[in-house]
Design an enzyme around this catalytic site. Structure first.
Site, PDB file in Angstrom:
ATOM      1  N   HIS A   1       0.696   5.237   1.101  1.00 19.08           N
ATOM      2  CA  HIS A   1       0.014   6.284   1.863  1.00 19.08           C
ATOM      3  C   HIS A   1       0.040   7.567   1.028  1.00 19.08           C
ATOM      4  CE1 HIS A   1       0.257   4.195   5.881  1.00 19.08           C
ATOM      5  NE2 HIS A   1       1.252   3.572   5.261  1.00 19.08           N
TER       6      HIS A   1
ATOM      7  N   HIS B   1       0.839  -1.211   0.000  1.00 16.68           N
ATOM      8  CA  HIS B   1       0.000   0.000   0.000  1.00 16.68           C
ATOM      9  C   HIS B   1       0.866   1.249   0.000  1.00 16.68           C
ATOM     10  CE1 HIS B   1       0.643  -1.217   4.213  1.00 16.68           C
ATOM     11  NE2 HIS B   1       0.680   0.078   4.499  1.00 16.68           N
TER      12      HIS B   1
HETATM   13  P1  AMP Z   1       1.940   0.414   7.410  1.00 14.10           P
HETATM   14  O1  AMP Z   1       1.840  -1.062   7.124  1.00 14.10           O
HETATM   15  O2  AMP Z   1       3.042   0.748   8.372  1.00 14.10           O
HETATM   16  O3  AMP Z   1       2.042   1.260   6.174  1.00 14.10           O
HETATM   17  O4  AMP Z   1       0.636   0.850   8.192  1.00 14.10           O
HETATM   18  C1  AMP Z   1      -0.614   0.313   7.904  1.00 14.10           C
HETATM   19  C2  AMP Z   1      -1.619   1.436   7.825  1.00 14.10           C
HETATM   20  O5  AMP Z   1      -2.884   0.856   7.702  1.00 14.10           O
HETATM   21  C3  AMP Z   1      -1.652   2.345   9.064  1.00 14.10           C
HETATM   22  O6  AMP Z   1      -1.553   3.697   8.645  1.00 14.10           O
HETATM   23  C4  AMP Z   1      -3.013   2.039   9.699  1.00 14.10           C
HETATM   24  O7  AMP Z   1      -3.592   3.168  10.298  1.00 14.10           O
HETATM   25  C5  AMP Z   1      -3.811   1.553   8.504  1.00 14.10           C
HETATM   26  N1  AMP Z   1      -4.894   0.636   8.828  1.00 14.10           N
HETATM   27  C6  AMP Z   1      -4.863  -0.439   9.650  1.00 14.10           C
HETATM   28  N2  AMP Z   1      -6.055  -1.076   9.650  1.00 14.10           N
HETATM   29  C7  AMP Z   1      -6.853  -0.390   8.808  1.00 14.10           C
HETATM   30  C8  AMP Z   1      -8.217  -0.547   8.381  1.00 14.10           C
HETATM   31  N3  AMP Z   1      -8.984  -1.537   8.823  1.00 14.10           N
HETATM   32  N4  AMP Z   1      -8.712   0.357   7.490  1.00 14.10           N
HETATM   33  C9  AMP Z   1      -7.948   1.380   7.041  1.00 14.10           C
HETATM   34  N5  AMP Z   1      -6.664   1.571   7.404  1.00 14.10           N
HETATM   35  C10 AMP Z   1      -6.123   0.705   8.267  1.00 14.10           C
END
Ligand code: AMP
Length: 143
Positions: free
Chosen positions: A107, A105
Site C-alpha cells: 500500500h 502487495h
Molecule cells: P490487505 O490484503 O489487507 O492489504 O487489503 C487488500 C486491499 O485491497 C484493501 O485495501 C482493499 O481495499 C483492496 N482491494 C480489494 N479488492 C480490490 C480491487 N478489486 N481493486 C483494488 N483494490 C482492491
C-alpha cells in the site's frame, strides 16, 4: 508453520489477467500498480509483482527488488500529485496481520500530518473520483 499455497483465483491475479477492471497507474515487465478500490486516502495505490507470491513470506527474493523500485517510483509520484508531505508504505502478511487479498502487495498512501486515514477495507470509492486520481498519478509519472 507453512502458509497455504498461492491461489490463482485471488482478486489481484484476476486483475493481472485482465479479468477484473482496475485503475492502472503504472506497469512494467515485473510490476503493476493500481488504485485501491477502498482508499484510505485519495491516491492510495497498490503495487504488486506480476509473478505469483502470496505475501512477503513465500515471495522469491528476486521479485522484491523490482516491487520496491516501483513502490519508490509510485511514492514519489503520489507525493507530487497530491502535494503530500508524507507517504505511508504498508504491507500485511497473512490474515492475522490483516491481509485480505493473498497476492503480495504494498500500500502506498499519502499522509498529511494528523489527518485521519479512512478505515482499512472501508468504503468503495466513487469510480469517477478513482479515475481522476489515477490520472493525477499517471501525469506525475510523466505519462
Ligand atoms: P490487505 O490484503 O489487507 O492489504 O487489503 C487488500 C486491499 O485491497 C484493501 O485495501 C482493499 O481495499 C483492496 N482491494 C480489494 N479488492 C480490490 C480491487 N478489486 N481493486 C483494488 N483494490 C482492491
Amino acid at each position: 508453520m507453512s502458509a497455504p499455497a498461492y491461489d490463482n483465483d485471488n482478486i489481484f491475479a484476476k486483475i493481472l489477467r485482465g479479468e477484473l477492471p482496475a485503475h492502472k497507474v503504472y506497469e512494467d515487465d515485473d510490476t503493476f500498480a493500481f488504485l485501491d478500490i477502498m482508499p484510505r486516502a485519495d491516491g492510495h495505490t497498490l503495487v504488486i509483482p506480476k509473478r505469483p507470491a502470496r505475501n512477503i513470506l513465500d515471495a522469491d527474493p528476486a521479485l522484491l527488488a523490482p516491487v520496491m523500485a516501483t513502490t519508490q517510483k509510485i511514492a514519489r509520484a503520489i507525493m507530487a500529485a497530491f502535494a503530500a508531505p508524507g507517504i505511508l508504505v504498508q504491507q500485511f502478511n497473512e490474515a492475522d496481520a490483516g491481509q485480505v487479498v493473498f497476492h503480495l502487495h504494498f500500500h502506498v498512501i499519502p499522509r498529511f500530518g494528523d489527518q485521519k486515514l479512512r478505515p482499512h477495507t472501508g468504503q468503495m470509492a466513487d469510480q469517477a473520483v478513482l479515475a481522476e486520481n489515477a490520472e493525477k498519478i499517471r501525469a506525475a509519472l510523466g505519462g
